[in-house]
Design a protein around this motif. Structure first.
Motif, PDB file in Angstrom:
ATOM      1  N   ALA A 290       0.829  -1.213   0.000  1.00  0.00           N
ATOM      2  CA  ALA A 290       0.000   0.000   0.000  1.00  0.00           C
ATOM      3  C   ALA A 290       0.860   1.258   0.000  1.00  0.00           C
ATOM      4  CB  ALA A 290      -0.935  -0.010   1.197  1.00  0.00           C
ATOM      5  N   GLU A 291       1.866   1.277   0.882  1.00  0.00           N
ATOM      6  CA  GLU A 291       2.672   2.494   0.986  1.00  0.00           C
ATOM      7  C   GLU A 291       3.574   2.705  -0.224  1.00  0.00           C
ATOM      8  OE1 GLU A 291       4.538   2.317   4.805  1.00  0.00           O
ATOM      9  OE2 GLU A 291       2.706   2.963   5.864  1.00  0.00           O
ATOM     10  N   GLU A 292       4.042   1.636  -0.833  1.00  0.00           N
ATOM     11  CA  GLU A 292       4.814   1.797  -2.068  1.00  0.00           C
ATOM     12  C   GLU A 292       3.936   2.353  -3.188  1.00  0.00           C
ATOM     13  OE1 GLU A 292       7.923   1.683  -2.746  1.00  0.00           O
ATOM     14  OE2 GLU A 292       8.566   1.067  -0.742  1.00  0.00           O
ATOM     15  N   ARG A 293       2.653   2.095  -3.113  1.00  0.00           N
ATOM     16  CA  ARG A 293       1.718   2.644  -4.086  1.00  0.00           C
ATOM     17  C   ARG A 293       1.440   4.124  -3.806  1.00  0.00           C
ATOM     18  NH1 ARG A 293       0.036   3.794  -8.838  1.00  0.00           N
ATOM     19  NH2 ARG A 293      -2.070   3.171  -9.453  1.00  0.00           N
ATOM     20  N   GLY A 294       1.747   4.569  -2.592  1.00  0.00           N
ATOM     21  CA  GLY A 294       1.450   5.947  -2.228  1.00  0.00           C
ATOM     22  C   GLY A 294       0.161   6.064  -1.441  1.00  0.00           C
ATOM     23  N   ALA A 295      -0.364   4.918  -0.953  1.00  0.00           N
ATOM     24  CA  ALA A 295      -1.608   4.920  -0.195  1.00  0.00           C
ATOM     25  C   ALA A 295      -1.335   5.070   1.303  1.00  0.00           C
ATOM     26  CB  ALA A 295      -2.385   3.636  -0.454  1.00  0.00           C
ATOM     27  N   LYS A 296      -2.375   5.447   2.035  1.00  0.00           N
ATOM     28  CA  LYS A 296      -2.294   5.528   3.485  1.00  0.00           C
ATOM     29  C   LYS A 296      -3.033   4.335   4.093  1.00  0.00           C
ATOM     30  CE  LYS A 296      -1.941  10.552   3.907  1.00  0.00           C
ATOM     31  NZ  LYS A 296      -2.550  11.767   4.512  1.00  0.00           N
ATOM     32  N   VAL A 297      -2.461   3.785   5.172  1.00  0.00           N
ATOM     33  CA  VAL A 297      -3.079   2.650   5.858  1.00  0.00           C
ATOM     34  C   VAL A 297      -3.494   3.083   7.268  1.00  0.00           C
ATOM     35  CG1 VAL A 297      -2.809   0.282   6.661  1.00  0.00           C
ATOM     36  CG2 VAL A 297      -1.675   1.028   4.545  1.00  0.00           C
ATOM     37  N   LEU A 298      -4.782   2.929   7.572  1.00  0.00           N
ATOM     38  CA  LEU A 298      -5.312   3.284   8.886  1.00  0.00           C
ATOM     39  C   LEU A 298      -5.767   2.000   9.599  1.00  0.00           C
ATOM     40  CD1 LEU A 298      -7.543   6.287   7.692  1.00  0.00           C
ATOM     41  CD2 LEU A 298      -5.181   6.385   8.467  1.00  0.00           C
ATOM     42  N   TRP A 299      -5.585   1.981  10.909  1.00  0.00           N
ATOM     43  CA  TRP A 299      -5.956   0.783  11.680  1.00  0.00           C
ATOM     44  C   TRP A 299      -6.990   1.160  12.734  1.00  0.00           C
ATOM     45  CZ3 TRP A 299      -6.207  -4.183  11.598  1.00  0.00           C
ATOM     46  CH2 TRP A 299      -6.370  -4.905  12.775  1.00  0.00           C
ATOM     47  N   PHE A 300      -8.110   0.427  12.745  1.00  0.00           N
ATOM     48  CA  PHE A 300      -9.183   0.629  13.726  1.00  0.00           C
ATOM     49  C   PHE A 300      -9.249  -0.609  14.612  1.00  0.00           C
ATOM     50  CE2 PHE A 300     -10.089   3.233  10.095  1.00  0.00           C
ATOM     51  CZ  PHE A 300     -10.498   4.440  10.629  1.00  0.00           C
ATOM     52  N   ALA A 301      -8.601  -0.492  15.799  1.00  0.00           N
ATOM     53  CA  ALA A 301      -8.434  -1.672  16.665  1.00  0.00           C
ATOM     54  C   ALA A 301      -9.762  -2.212  17.164  1.00  0.00           C
ATOM     55  CB  ALA A 301      -7.532  -1.299  17.853  1.00  0.00           C
TER      56      ALA A 301
END
Length: 376
Positions: A290-301
């Motif tokens: 995801a990050e190599e694509r330029g996307a942001k990753v969010l985590w909802f525990a």
């Protein structure tokens, strides 16, 4: 006593001004003029009292100067006068006189007596000189006067030369701003106009004087070459204008089963663990791709949910819940392997996930290598 002294000083100063000798001159002792160009020079008088008339003989060099005309100035304005003039090439002189008509008072002060128009024919120093010249008052008495001649020299013509940078403007988006720098590498003052020759080209300035920076933009895409015409007294110039869409940027990611080193555009990157195969699907770390694509990753525990945001793409994944689906922009899609945690990292099937972010996935069986190509 002090008051008397002050009055004496004031009287002496007044007397010094009263007896200051009038001066007849060409206003300057030296003038520079352009060759073969009509030029006007004034003959002026200063600090004169009761001037009734004058007579001048002004010497000149016909081989260097062409005298075009001799006209009366405005010193006797309001008075009726008799004005006579003659340009005598053989005697090499201008003969001119002006006198108030009838019995009248003279004029006092400073002003212009004559206007002489001439052309300098040769690049040689020459002159206009007074000889046998006289001023007279209303009693026809000669006024003691100083006469000052003038030296005439050729002035080099100031020729501007235009310099323009750059030769070409290349736009990659509508509304983008670029600059044209216009400079004068010659002499004098550079003046001109700027004209876009195509409707999709817009310039902020249409006229310029001196060194100038011109702002240019485009209002639409065009597959044809345009141009901007610059015309000036220092030469003409044409700037080419092109619209070129930016080349698509590619990011190529290579992953090999069992190899902890990935390559991004041939640059090695160390993964937390090597890619592996499960249920005939290559599993990779979600965050890395995801990050190599330029996307942001969010985590909802609280929901054990990861959310990937890329431009207008919104991907939701439920981790370690056995849910064999993901949701993309509100729509559900089935996956062969549900996202889960592996070595403290969320793993996903690479093809399914990469293609949702507009990636192209190729599988090289011989080397068990996955190649992901992201464009744009």
């Amino acid at each position: 006593m002090r008051k008397v002294l002050i009055l004496v000083i004031i009287s002496l100063i007044s007397l010094s001004f009263a007896f200051e000798k009038p001066v007849v001159s060409f206003e300057r002792e030296e003038v520079e003029v352009l060759l073969n160009t009509e030029t006007e020079v004034n003959v002026s008088v200063s600090n004169v009292s009761d001037l009734y008339g004058f007579s001048f003989h002004i010497e000149y060099e016909p081989e260097n100067l062409d005298i075009l005309s001799v006209e009366a100035g405005d010193f006797f304005e309001g008075k009726e006068t008799i004005f006579l003039s003659k340009i005598d090439k053989e005697r090499r002189e201008i003969v001119v006189g002006d006198v108030i008509k009838g019995k009248d008072e003279g004029v006092s002060g400073s002003g212009i007596l004559l206007k002489i128009k001439f052309v300098l024919k040769e690049d040689k120093e020459t002159y206009l000189k007074f000889k046998k010249s006289v001023l007279k008052d209303s009693n026809l008495s000669v006024i003691d006067t100083d006469f000052k001649d003038v030296v005439i020299k050729a002035k080099k013509e100031e020729i501007p030369i235009i310099s323009v940078e750059p030769e070409e403007l290349v736009f990659t988006s509508v509304g983008e701003l670029k600059e044209i720098k216009i400079k004068n590498i010659g002499e004098g003052t550079l003046k001109g106009t700027i004209t876009p020759l195509d409707e999709w080209i817009v310039v902020k300035e249409r006229e310029f004087e001196g060194d100038t920076t011109v702002v240019v933009t485009v209002v639409k895409e065009s597959d044809k070459e345009g141009s901007i015409k610059i015309e000036s007294n220092g030469g003409n110039y044409t700037v080419k204008v092109k619209f070129k869409k930016p080349e698509e940027v590619k990011k190529i990611i290579k992953l090999q089963i069992g190899n902890q080193t990935a390559y991004v555009n041939d640059e090695p990157k160390l993964l937390e663990f090597p890619p592996f195969i499960e249920n005939d699907r290559t599993m990779v770390p979600l965050r890395f791709i995801a990050e190599e694509r330029g996307a942001k990753v969010l985590w909802f525990a609280d929901e054990s949910k990861a959310v990937v945001v890329y431009k207008k793409i919104f991907i939701e994944l439920w981790v370690d819940q056995g849910k064999d689906y993901i949701r993309v922009n509100g729509k559900f899609y089935k996956v062969d392997v549900a996202p889960y945690t592996y070595h403290d990292r969320t793993v996903v099937p690479v093809r399914f996930f990469a293609e949702f972010m507009n990636g192209k996935v190729d599988w090289i069986e011989e080397t068990q290598t996955v190649i992901i190509t992201f464009t744009g």
